[in-house]
Structures are given as structure tokens and as C-alpha cells.
Write a protein that holds these residues in place. Structure first.
Motif, PDB file in Angstrom:
ATOM      1  N   PHE A   1       9.274 -48.236 -33.734  1.00  0.00           N
ATOM      2  CA  PHE A   1       9.808 -47.532 -32.565  1.00  0.00           C
ATOM      3  C   PHE A   1      10.204 -48.498 -31.442  1.00  0.00           C
ATOM      4  CE2 PHE A   1       7.699 -44.004 -34.724  1.00  0.00           C
ATOM      5  CZ  PHE A   1       8.702 -43.050 -34.650  1.00  0.00           C
ATOM      6  N   GLN A   2       9.535 -49.641 -31.369  1.00  0.00           N
ATOM      7  CA  GLN A   2       9.964 -50.662 -30.420  1.00  0.00           C
ATOM      8  C   GLN A   2      11.343 -51.185 -30.813  1.00  0.00           C
ATOM      9  OE1 GLN A   2       8.632 -51.710 -27.675  1.00  0.00           O
ATOM     10  NE2 GLN A   2       9.151 -53.847 -27.291  1.00  0.00           N
ATOM     11  N   ASN A   3      11.560 -51.448 -32.105  1.00  0.00           N
ATOM     12  CA  ASN A   3      12.864 -51.909 -32.586  1.00  0.00           C
ATOM     13  C   ASN A   3      13.957 -50.881 -32.301  1.00  0.00           C
ATOM     14  OD1 ASN A   3      11.981 -54.360 -33.500  1.00  0.00           O
ATOM     15  ND2 ASN A   3      12.677 -54.066 -35.595  1.00  0.00           N
ATOM     16  N   LYS A   4      13.635 -49.618 -32.527  1.00  0.00           N
ATOM     17  CA  LYS A   4      14.624 -48.566 -32.288  1.00  0.00           C
ATOM     18  C   LYS A   4      14.993 -48.493 -30.809  1.00  0.00           C
ATOM     19  CE  LYS A   4      14.400 -44.616 -34.400  1.00  0.00           C
ATOM     20  NZ  LYS A   4      15.628 -44.640 -35.204  1.00  0.00           N
ATOM     21  N   ALA A   5      14.022 -48.735 -29.931  1.00  0.00           N
ATOM     22  CA  ALA A   5      14.310 -48.727 -28.502  1.00  0.00           C
ATOM     23  C   ALA A   5      15.248 -49.880 -28.134  1.00  0.00           C
ATOM     24  CB  ALA A   5      13.010 -48.824 -27.702  1.00  0.00           C
TER      25      ALA A   5
ATOM     26  N   ALA B   1      11.823 -50.440 -22.730  1.00  0.00           N
ATOM     27  CA  ALA B   1      11.771 -50.384 -24.192  1.00  0.00           C
ATOM     28  C   ALA B   1      10.330 -50.268 -24.677  1.00  0.00           C
ATOM     29  CB  ALA B   1      12.435 -51.620 -24.786  1.00  0.00           C
ATOM     30  N   ALA B   2       9.426 -51.031 -24.058  1.00  0.00           N
ATOM     31  CA  ALA B   2       8.022 -50.990 -24.460  1.00  0.00           C
ATOM     32  C   ALA B   2       7.416 -49.613 -24.215  1.00  0.00           C
ATOM     33  CB  ALA B   2       7.228 -52.056 -23.706  1.00  0.00           C
ATOM     34  N   ARG B   3       7.740 -49.027 -23.043  1.00  0.00           N
ATOM     35  CA  ARG B   3       7.205 -47.706 -22.721  1.00  0.00           C
ATOM     36  C   ARG B   3       7.728 -46.647 -23.692  1.00  0.00           C
ATOM     37  NH1 ARG B   3       7.778 -48.194 -17.715  1.00  0.00           N
ATOM     38  NH2 ARG B   3       9.856 -47.282 -17.481  1.00  0.00           N
ATOM     39  N   HIS B   4       9.032 -46.745 -24.018  1.00  0.00           N
ATOM     40  CA  HIS B   4       9.623 -45.806 -24.978  1.00  0.00           C
ATOM     41  C   HIS B   4       8.955 -45.944 -26.351  1.00  0.00           C
ATOM     42  CE1 HIS B   4      12.814 -43.303 -26.732  1.00  0.00           C
ATOM     43  NE2 HIS B   4      12.817 -44.161 -27.732  1.00  0.00           N
ATOM     44  N   GLY B   5       8.717 -47.193 -26.762  1.00  0.00           N
ATOM     45  CA  GLY B   5       8.074 -47.420 -28.056  1.00  0.00           C
ATOM     46  C   GLY B   5       6.659 -46.883 -28.092  1.00  0.00           C
ATOM     47  N   ARG B   6       5.890 -47.109 -27.002  1.00  0.00           N
ATOM     48  CA  ARG B   6       4.513 -46.604 -26.956  1.00  0.00           C
ATOM     49  C   ARG B   6       4.495 -45.083 -26.996  1.00  0.00           C
ATOM     50  NH1 ARG B   6       3.751 -50.530 -22.891  1.00  0.00           N
ATOM     51  NH2 ARG B   6       3.835 -48.938 -21.264  1.00  0.00           N
ATOM     52  N   ARG B   7       5.423 -44.480 -26.273  1.00  0.00           N
ATOM     53  CA  ARG B   7       5.465 -43.018 -26.188  1.00  0.00           C
ATOM     54  C   ARG B   7       5.672 -42.393 -27.560  1.00  0.00           C
ATOM     55  NH1 ARG B   7       9.880 -39.499 -25.725  1.00  0.00           N
ATOM     56  NH2 ARG B   7       9.363 -37.483 -24.758  1.00  0.00           N
ATOM     57  N   LEU B   8       6.682 -42.863 -28.282  1.00  0.00           N
ATOM     58  CA  LEU B   8       6.991 -42.246 -29.573  1.00  0.00           C
ATOM     59  C   LEU B   8       6.018 -42.670 -30.666  1.00  0.00           C
ATOM     60  CD1 LEU B   8      10.891 -42.249 -29.741  1.00  0.00           C
ATOM     61  CD2 LEU B   8       9.334 -40.420 -29.092  1.00  0.00           C
ATOM     62  N   SER B   9       5.589 -43.926 -30.648  1.00  0.00           N
ATOM     63  CA  SER B   9       4.678 -44.364 -31.709  1.00  0.00           C
ATOM     64  C   SER B   9       3.326 -43.685 -31.587  1.00  0.00           C
ATOM     65  CB  SER B   9       4.513 -45.887 -31.680  1.00  0.00           C
ATOM     66  OG  SER B   9       3.955 -46.324 -30.460  1.00  0.00           O
ATOM     67  N   GLY B  10       2.849 -43.467 -30.350  1.00  0.00           N
ATOM     68  CA  GLY B  10       1.578 -42.774 -30.184  1.00  0.00           C
ATOM     69  C   GLY B  10       1.635 -41.361 -30.727  1.00  0.00           C
ATOM     70  N   ALA B  11       2.748 -40.670 -30.465  1.00  0.00           N
ATOM     71  CA  ALA B  11       2.900 -39.307 -30.979  1.00  0.00           C
ATOM     72  C   ALA B  11       3.080 -39.307 -32.482  1.00  0.00           C
ATOM     73  CB  ALA B  11       4.093 -38.640 -30.309  1.00  0.00           C
ATOM     74  N   ALA B  12       3.852 -40.264 -32.990  1.00  0.00           N
ATOM     75  CA  ALA B  12       4.104 -40.324 -34.434  1.00  0.00           C
ATOM     76  C   ALA B  12       2.825 -40.582 -35.216  1.00  0.00           C
ATOM     77  CB  ALA B  12       5.138 -41.408 -34.739  1.00  0.00           C
ATOM     78  N   MET B  13       1.911 -41.348 -34.639  1.00  0.00           N
ATOM     79  CA  MET B  13       0.680 -41.692 -35.356  1.00  0.00           C
ATOM     80  C   MET B  13      -0.116 -40.457 -35.742  1.00  0.00           C
ATOM     81  SD  MET B  13      -0.638 -45.098 -33.420  1.00  0.00           S
ATOM     82  CE  MET B  13       0.195 -46.656 -33.692  1.00  0.00           C
ATOM     83  N   GLY B  14      -0.168 -39.483 -34.841  1.00  0.00           N
ATOM     84  CA  GLY B  14      -0.909 -38.262 -35.172  1.00  0.00           C
ATOM     85  C   GLY B  14      -0.261 -37.506 -36.312  1.00  0.00           C
ATOM     86  N   LEU B  15       1.069 -37.389 -36.288  1.00  0.00           N
ATOM     87  CA  LEU B  15       1.772 -36.683 -37.351  1.00  0.00           C
ATOM     88  C   LEU B  15       1.649 -37.428 -38.679  1.00  0.00           C
ATOM     89  CD1 LEU B  15       4.997 -35.733 -35.361  1.00  0.00           C
ATOM     90  CD2 LEU B  15       3.019 -34.280 -35.846  1.00  0.00           C
ATOM     91  N   ILE B  16       1.797 -38.749 -38.619  1.00  0.00           N
ATOM     92  CA  ILE B  16       1.677 -39.556 -39.831  1.00  0.00           C
ATOM     93  C   ILE B  16       0.264 -39.464 -40.394  1.00  0.00           C
ATOM     94  CG2 ILE B  16       1.694 -41.943 -40.668  1.00  0.00           C
ATOM     95  CD1 ILE B  16       3.997 -42.404 -38.616  1.00  0.00           C
ATOM     96  N   GLY B  17      -0.731 -39.496 -39.505  1.00  0.00           N
ATOM     97  CA  GLY B  17      -2.113 -39.367 -39.963  1.00  0.00           C
ATOM     98  C   GLY B  17      -2.382 -38.030 -40.618  1.00  0.00           C
ATOM     99  N   ALA B  18      -1.773 -36.972 -40.093  1.00  0.00           N
ATOM    100  CA  ALA B  18      -1.967 -35.634 -40.665  1.00  0.00           C
ATOM    101  C   ALA B  18      -1.381 -35.546 -42.061  1.00  0.00           C
ATOM    102  CB  ALA B  18      -1.324 -34.585 -39.757  1.00  0.00           C
TER     103      ALA B  18
END
Length: 459
Positions: free
Chosen positions: A358-362, A372-389
Motif C-alpha cells: 500500500f505504500q508503493n501504491k501511494a 504517502a506514509a499516512r495513506h499506506g498506514r491507513r489502508l494497510s491497517g484496515a486490510a490486515m483485518g480483512l486479510i486475517g479474517a
């Protein structure tokens, strides 16, 4: 140097941090690292107890002899459903951090672990119906949700350069709750104790985890109310590609953790005590090596480590097919432990990939610096929960595959053949999406120096 990210959120009671910018090296050295490490420590504790409660039925079924009236198929179905609930609740747990704050939700999620633990203490005795065991077992699924909220929370505390180590340590410390409860069960079985002794030990530990979270953890106001991040992450194809890969790593870890003891009993005729002597080794080593997987990914790129890890997992599974068909217990146990270690290594490397992607995509979208870092943290944090599920659903598949294989042939060989095929597909997906070299750039595109071509091989 950018100023720390700020929030205009109104003042609230409790421990709220309004400014947080871990990518700023001065901020990190003066304040951020100490706070992040403290939150990591108590996040690990809560997640550790959550994993123990989630996987306690993998241990409780070892206590349940003929007097309980359950068949091997009943037990595999029970553990499958516990795993399923643990996977499903990871989705709302991911949103919970943004809704309530990381500290506040850790207190709530830790306290909720009392429900399945006390309920199991009440019903755990011969004569209880299978339906009752199933319903109470489903309650234990809430322990699986702690992982999603914990990883989402800790991801926001650490800078990108430290995420592989931090997320690996957070997840590994949680994962180690699996072998710990198995070791405690081994001691109890060896002392001729019953399952209620095990449950009685964990009830006060749940209370301790909740109290310590209340005393020593913090909420990040910059994460508050950003529930839209999960929706944005769900729209990104990389979220679902990584979820598929995580089925192969974490799905294997949690699925084998639930099933290993039952396989030893059903296929190799081990007693509960004999099975308990063996079941904890694989989950223990798989948990301990998860931070190593994250660290290797920091150094060499998560995609590369994940790719070759799937090769190794496929090779180990091929040996298990042979060991299962030949009924060779020493070879079977040895290689199963290796497979646990590889699943833990892959858990660390796949989760390190997520923030990097997500950092690369930003950056590719034209964002720079802290934005870019804030955008990456925002989406990666949310994605982690979905990926973990989604990844945890792999554990459901593993237990159902074992159940069907034993029903059809009395052996787990057929299930291992299925797992081998999955690892081969996961290898192909990793290579095709993240490591395949792009076509050579044309002279016109090569002149665009202001927008370098970024490689996912380094994530």
C-alpha cells in the motif's frame, strides 16, 4: 522533516494521543518508540490470551474420551466451527479499532474472553450433548478476533521500516498462545487433572490482560472514526490476493494447530497424553519464528521470502503424504513440525508485504513523504483485518478436509494431497503478481524520471 500528524478530535477521557508520526525520525527517537513498544507489549499479552481461548477446544477434545459420546468426525466438525467463528469476527474487530480506539477495544475484547471460558467451565462434563458443546465452542471464536484488532492497532504505531519486526513480534506473541495452552494441558493431563482445571487457570488470566490494557495502553486519535479505510481496502485487489496467500500460511498454522492432536489420535492411535506430548512443539516453533519471517522480509523483501516458503511447504507436505500412507509416526511428526515452522515463517513475511504494497501504491499514485506514509498506514491497517479474517478460513478448510478424508479412507493422506495442490497455486500467484519481471520499458516511458517504476518484489 514533517510535523507529526495531528487530529482535531475533541478531548476525551482516557489515554488518547492526538499527535503521531512514526516516520519522523526525531519524533520516533524522542517519544514514539517508547510509546509504541509499551503498547506492543500489552497488545501481545491480550492477543496471546485470545489465541489460547480460541484454540482451547483443540486441547479440550483431547480430554473428551468415549464417555463423552463424540466421534472423531464430531470433534473435527467442532473445531472447524470454532475456527470459522474466529475468522468471521475478525471483520468487525478490524472496524472496532477505528470506532472505539485501540486501547479501549483491547479492554473490551479481552473482557469478552470470559464468556467462552466460563461457559466451557460450566458444560465440560460427560453427558453434555454435542449441540451444547458446539454452541459453547462457537463462543470461543471471539478469541480469534483479537488478532485482527491487535494487528490493525499496532500497525498504526510503527514506522514502515520497523513493521516487519513489530507485526511479526505482535503476531508471534499471540500465536504462541496456542502451544502455551497445549503445554498447560499436558501438565494437567500428566497430573491426572480434568479440563475444568485448565479453564480455571485461564479465567483469572483474562481479567489480568484486560486490567493491564486499561492501565498501560493508548488510543491514537488519528485512527479514530476512519471506518471508511476498511471499505477502501476491500475495493483493492491486492487485499484479496494477500488474503489468498495468507490462507496458505496462517490458515495452515491455525488449522494444523486445531487438527494435529486429533490426527495423532485417530490415525496413529496415540492416547491423549501421548498426543499432548507432541502437539505443542510445532505451534511453539511456528510462533517463535514468525518475527524471524518478518525480519527476513524487512531485509530481503516479503514477496521473495513468501515465494520460496511456499516451495518448502509444498515439499514438506509431499513428505507428509508419504509418511501418512506408510504410517511412519517419527517421520510424520518430524515433518509436521517443519511444516509448522514454515507456516510461521510465511506468516511473518506475508504480513510484512501488506504495508509495503500500500505504500508503493501511494507513491505510484503521486503521493509523497508523510502523505504517502499516512495513506499506506491507513489502508494497510484496515486490510490486515480483512486479510486475517480470510486467512483464518484456511483453518476451517483444513479441519473439514481432514474430517472428509478420515470419513472416506480412515487416513489423512487425501487431505495432505489437497494441501499440496494449494501451496503450488499459492506459489504461482506470488510469482505472477509480485515477482514476475515486467516487460522492458519503452524509450518514451523510460524518460519519466519523476515517476520511477516501483517493484513489488521489495515489499
Amino acid at each position: 522533516m514533517t510535523a507529526p500528524a495531528t487530529s482535531t478530535a475533541p478531548a476525551r477521557g482516557g489515554r488518547w494521543i492526538a499527535e503521531w508520526d512514526p516516520e519522523d525520525e526525531v519524533f520516533w527517537a524522542e517519544k514514539g518508540e517508547k510509546v509504541a513498544r509499551r503498547n506492543l507489549l500489552f497488545s501481545v499479552l491480550s492477543e496471546h490470551i485470545g489465541f489460547s481461548v480460541w484454540t482451547m477446544w483443540s486441547v479440550l477434545v483431547l480430554f473428551m474420551g468415549p464417555e463423552y459420546g463424540l466421534t472423531p468426525a464430531d470433534k473435527f466438525l467442532l473445531t472447524s466451527m470454532v475456527t470459522l467463528v474466529g475468522a468471521v469476527v475478525r471483520v468487525p474487530y478490524t472496524f472496532a479499532v477505528a470506532l472505539f480506539g485501540g486501547r479501549n477495544w483491547t479492554i473490551v475484547s479481552a473482557s469478552l474472553l470470559l464468556v467462552p471460558t466460563v461457559a466451557a467451565f460450566v458444560v465440560m462434563k460427560p453427558g453434555t450433548s454435542f449441540t451444547t458443546f458446539l454452541v459453547v465452542g462457537l463462543l470461543a471464536g471471539v478469541g480469534g478476533g483479537n488478532f485482527a484488532s491487535s494487528m490493525t492497532n499496532i500497525n498504526a504505531f510503527f514506522p514502515l521500516r520497523k513493521k516487519g519486526w513489530a507485526l511479526g513480534l505482535n503476531a508471534g506473541g499471540g500465536n504462541i498462545g496456542v502451544p502455551v495452552i497445549q503445554l498447560v494441558a499436558l501438565a494437567i493431563i500428566g497430573a491426572s487433572g480434568g479440563p475444568r482445571v485448565l479453564l480455571g487457570i485461564y479465567i483469572p488470566l483474562v481479567v489480568v490482560a484486560a486490567v493491564l490494557a486499561a492501565l498501560f495502553m493508548d488510543n491514537l486519535a488519528t485512527v479514530k472514526n476512519d471506518t471508511g479505510a476498511a471499505l477502501d481496502a476491500a475495493k483493492d485487489a491486492h487485499t484479496w490476493i494477500m488474503a489468498f496467500l495468507y490462507i496458505g500460511t496462517f490458515g495452515s498454522f491455525i488449522g494444523y494447530a486445531f487438527a494435529f492432536g486429533q490426527v495423532l489420535q485417530v490415525e496413529f492411535g496415540r492416547t491423549p497424553l501421548q498426543a499432548a506430548y507432541l502437539t505443542f512443539i510445532g505451534p511453539l516453533l511456528g510462533s517463535l519464528i514468525r518475527p524471524v519471517g518478518g525480519r527476513l522480509a524487512d531485509l530481503y523483501g516479503g514477496a521473495r521470502i513468501t515465494l520460496w516458503n511456499f516451495v518448502a511447504m509444498a515439499a514438506a507436505t509431499g513428505v507428509l503424504v508419504f509418511a501418512s500412507s506408510e504410517k511412519s509416526l517419527p517421520l510424520f511428526v518430524s515433518v509436521f513440525v517443519v511444516l509448522f515452522v514454515l507456516s510461521g515463517l510465511g506468516n511473518g513475511s506475508t504480513y510484512k508485504m501488506i504495508p509495503g504494497i500500500f505504500q508503493n501504491k501511494a507513491l505510484e499514485a503521486g503521493l509523497e513523504g508523510e502523505e504517502a506514509a499516512r495513506h499506506g498506514r491507513r489502508l494497510s491497517g484496515a486490510a490486515m483485518g480483512l486479510i486475517g479474517a480470510v486467512g483464518a478460513l484456511g483453518g476451517v478448510g483444513i479441519n473439514l478436509a481432514f474430517r472428509q478424508s478420515f470419513l472416506e479412507s480412515g487416513s489423512g493422506t487425501g487431505a495432505f494431497v489437497t494441501f499440496l495442490g494449494f501451496y503450488a497455486v499459492a506459489f504461482a500467484v506470488t510469482w505472477a503478481v509480485y515477482l514476475r519481471r515486467p516487460a522492458a520499458a519503452t524509450p518514451a516511458s523510460a524518460t519519466a524520471e519523476s515517476k520511477p517504476q516501483l517493484s513489488y518484489a521489495e515489499v
